[in-house]
Design a protein around this motif. Structure first.
Motif, PDB file in Angstrom:
ATOM      1  N   ASP A   1      77.358  45.252  80.225  1.00 17.22           N
ATOM      2  CA  ASP A   1      77.595  46.752  80.333  1.00 17.22           C
ATOM      3  C   ASP A   1      78.953  47.444  79.821  1.00 17.22           C
ATOM      4  OD1 ASP A   1      74.965  46.694  81.213  1.00 17.22           O
ATOM      5  OD2 ASP A   1      75.442  46.318  83.032  1.00 17.22           O
TER       6      ASP A   1
ATOM      7  N   THR B   1      80.648  51.831  76.713  1.00 16.37           N
ATOM      8  CA  THR B   1      79.465  50.942  76.776  1.00 16.37           C
ATOM      9  C   THR B   1      79.107  50.611  75.410  1.00 16.37           C
ATOM     10  OG1 THR B   1      78.854  52.472  78.555  1.00 16.37           O
ATOM     11  CG2 THR B   1      77.040  51.221  77.739  1.00 16.37           C
TER      12      THR B   1
ATOM     13  N   PRO C   1      76.375  49.395  72.239  1.00 17.64           N
ATOM     14  CA  PRO C   1      74.999  50.054  71.953  1.00 17.64           C
ATOM     15  C   PRO C   1      73.749  49.205  72.504  1.00 17.64           C
ATOM     16  CG  PRO C   1      75.897  49.246  69.920  1.00 17.64           C
ATOM     17  CD  PRO C   1      77.078  49.153  70.971  1.00 17.64           C
ATOM     18  N   HIS C   2      74.022  48.127  72.777  1.00 21.46           N
ATOM     19  CA  HIS C   2      73.042  47.452  73.559  1.00 21.46           C
ATOM     20  C   HIS C   2      73.638  45.877  74.000  1.00 21.46           C
ATOM     21  CE1 HIS C   2      72.753  44.576  70.165  1.00 21.46           C
ATOM     22  NE2 HIS C   2      73.038  45.574  69.107  1.00 21.46           N
ATOM     23  N   HIS C   3      72.804  45.136  74.872  1.00 17.07           N
ATOM     24  CA  HIS C   3      73.286  43.813  75.295  1.00 17.07           C
ATOM     25  C   HIS C   3      73.373  42.889  74.147  1.00 17.07           C
ATOM     26  CE1 HIS C   3      72.414  44.353  79.953  1.00 17.07           C
ATOM     27  NE2 HIS C   3      73.103  45.286  79.327  1.00 17.07           N
TER      28      HIS C   3
ATOM     29  N   HIS D   1      73.548  38.976  73.261  1.00 21.47           N
ATOM     30  CA  HIS D   1      73.107  37.739  73.940  1.00 21.47           C
ATOM     31  C   HIS D   1      74.009  36.585  73.058  1.00 21.47           C
ATOM     32  CE1 HIS D   1      69.808  38.971  76.330  1.00 21.47           C
ATOM     33  NE2 HIS D   1      69.462  39.762  75.163  1.00 21.47           N
TER      34      HIS D   1
ATOM     35  N   GLN E   1      80.181  52.298  67.150  1.00 20.26           N
ATOM     36  CA  GLN E   1      79.059  52.349  67.989  1.00 20.26           C
ATOM     37  C   GLN E   1      79.014  52.279  69.710  1.00 20.26           C
ATOM     38  OE1 GLN E   1      76.537  49.276  66.572  1.00 20.26           O
ATOM     39  NE2 GLN E   1      76.162  50.019  64.601  1.00 20.26           N
TER      40      GLN E   1
END
Lengths: 308, 308
Positions: A220, A234, A236-238, A240, A298
């Protein structure tokens, strides 16, 4: 140059096996080795960003020689490790077909009082040409638990900005010496402050002595409380992948931006982008340059500047 | 001197942990290291028995340097290992509180054709001052599967008695070159001959080329079929402990008695006594001298001499 300190260096060995089953014999299908310890990962990322970096800490024995040989092959990293009579530890990560890791961490070597003194002398000498210093990771046996407080005071005396990235009692003791930045994870902060609410815990950690606290919230992003303001950065997305070394890359991003005198929101953007770009690569201390460059535009930073 | 050959040497590392659980992180509480590979264990036992011993095989890389440094500290063992460009492998034995072991064996280094030729030259030179030679263990990548047959023929040409202790295809191919002694375990014999009846399998292995076959029956002792007769040697009772290295000590016992020109029943007595005296010590390549001396008078040997 930027100086990174790794008192408990390690040779990180990865063993691939098909299926790890206790009390059986396994054929290792692939072996990789790399110099390990948080400060060495930070240095590798800083060097890849184009900074001059020097690493110090302790090194010894046959494992230490291997570590130094491999360190010598990383462009841009200067080896100023201090020799000891003991032997550098190994860590072994056994990765099976599930991709999960079973970790075996050898204890660090016992550091003699004279070796700790020799280190402090070398450290003070190196600081005189450093624009910033990061103190990273655990302490090997023989080093006093208040070691980081001593090293922080030396850096502050010489007006070198100092970042502390450790946990437990060494973090607690280090805070009292007023480091410029500490970068705990949410769990480390909770252990330190007793609060599982990151924003409250971050403020509490500042009250304990750190000038700025940058808490890592894992996928996060980061939460920062500083004299100039407080922000949350933060991605833009998680992302992996392998989170090992993501925190070390965040430290590298903070230092890189610090020595460029960038404002705090930009520092956090660099740290979050480097951290995510590390998660998508297989090894700690490496990052995907393309992902990093993309993410710089981003990362969302929200927060507010402290009223003057 | 007695020569032992270990083509796939290893640095044997033992890690003690409380409880090995896959996919978790473990603090290693104790680390021990020793030069490994069957031929090195045999050499250590022979040296402790007062023999002059030379070890050869391959060694390389940082792990190889560690192995050689540790080898240099074993009194009576002369290091004639041949350098290679690759790196000596490690084996890691993770011992938990149950006393059970989880074994991780790295693959051996790839041996280049020129390195294998250099070894054969060194081997032939060493054989000229050897009273016996033991060829021990697995073959590293790059070595032809018929390697032991080549090494056995060289020894036979120079009239040096040769003992072969290996398994699988290298054993099968080696047998055809008529080694003086092979020392398979009951399982290795079963794999070779298809028979799980040790006496039948032992006779069968002799027909395949070995002049004498000494089959290890684990805690039950040894079974030997030789040109002079066939015998079974049994310890007075089962010994509990660590069976690692028990087979290597049996090889050392056979060689020690061979170069002293002792008759077969006495050779077997020495081998069984050394083997049991190794089980009661924690590490391969070591034995309890007192237990060994005691057992020399307690091993039961039954069998018969072949009619002339």
């Amino acid at each position: 140059m930027i100086l990174t300190v790794t008192l408990n260096t390690a040779l990180d060995i990865t063993h691939r096996v098909r299926d790890l089953r206790p009390h059986t014999t396994h054929r290792v299908t692939e072996v990789t080795e790399r110099p390990g310890g948080k400060g060495l990962n930070v240095a590798r990322v800083l060097a890849a960003l184009g900074h001059e970096v020097t690493v110090t800490g302790f090194v010894g024995g046959a494992t230490g020689r291997s570590l130094q040989e491999q360190l010598a092959r990383i462009p841009g990293v200067v080896d100023a490790l201090v020799p000891i009579g003991g032997s550098t530890r190994r860590t072994i990560a056994v990765v099976d077909a599930t991709g999960d890791t079973t970790q075996l961490n050898e204890p660090g070597p016992l550091i003699a009082p004279a070796e700790w003194l020799a280190f402090q002398e070398a450290y003070e000498h190196l600081l005189r040409s450093a624009s910033a210093v990061a103190l990273c990771g655990s302490l090997p046996p023989g080093i006093p638990v208040g070691a980081y407080a001593i090293l922080i005071r030396t850096a502050r005396t010489l007006a070198v900005p100092v970042l502390l990235d450790t946990s437990g009692e060494p973090l607690r003791r280090g805070l009292a010496a007023r480091p410029d930045i500490v970068k705990p994870s949410a769990e480390e902060l909770a252990e330190l402050t007793g609060s599982h609410e990151p924003s409250r815990a971050t403020r509490d950690a500042r009250r304990r002595g750190a000038q700025s606290v940058v808490a890592s919230l894992g996928p996060d992003g980061l939460l920062a409380h500083t004299p100039e303001g407080h922000w949350r950065a933060t991605p833009p997305h998680h992302f992996h992948g392998n989170p090992t070394g993501a925190g070390d890359s965040a430290v590298a991003g903070l230092l890189s931006a610090l020595v460029q005198h960038l404002p705090w929101p930009t520092r956090l953007t660099h740290a979050v982008a480097l951290s995510a770009a590390t998660v998508v690569t297989p090894a700690a201390g490496e990052f995907d340059h393309e992902v990093y460059e993309q993410l710089l535009g981003q990362v969302a930073v929200t927060g507010e500047v402290t009223a003057a």
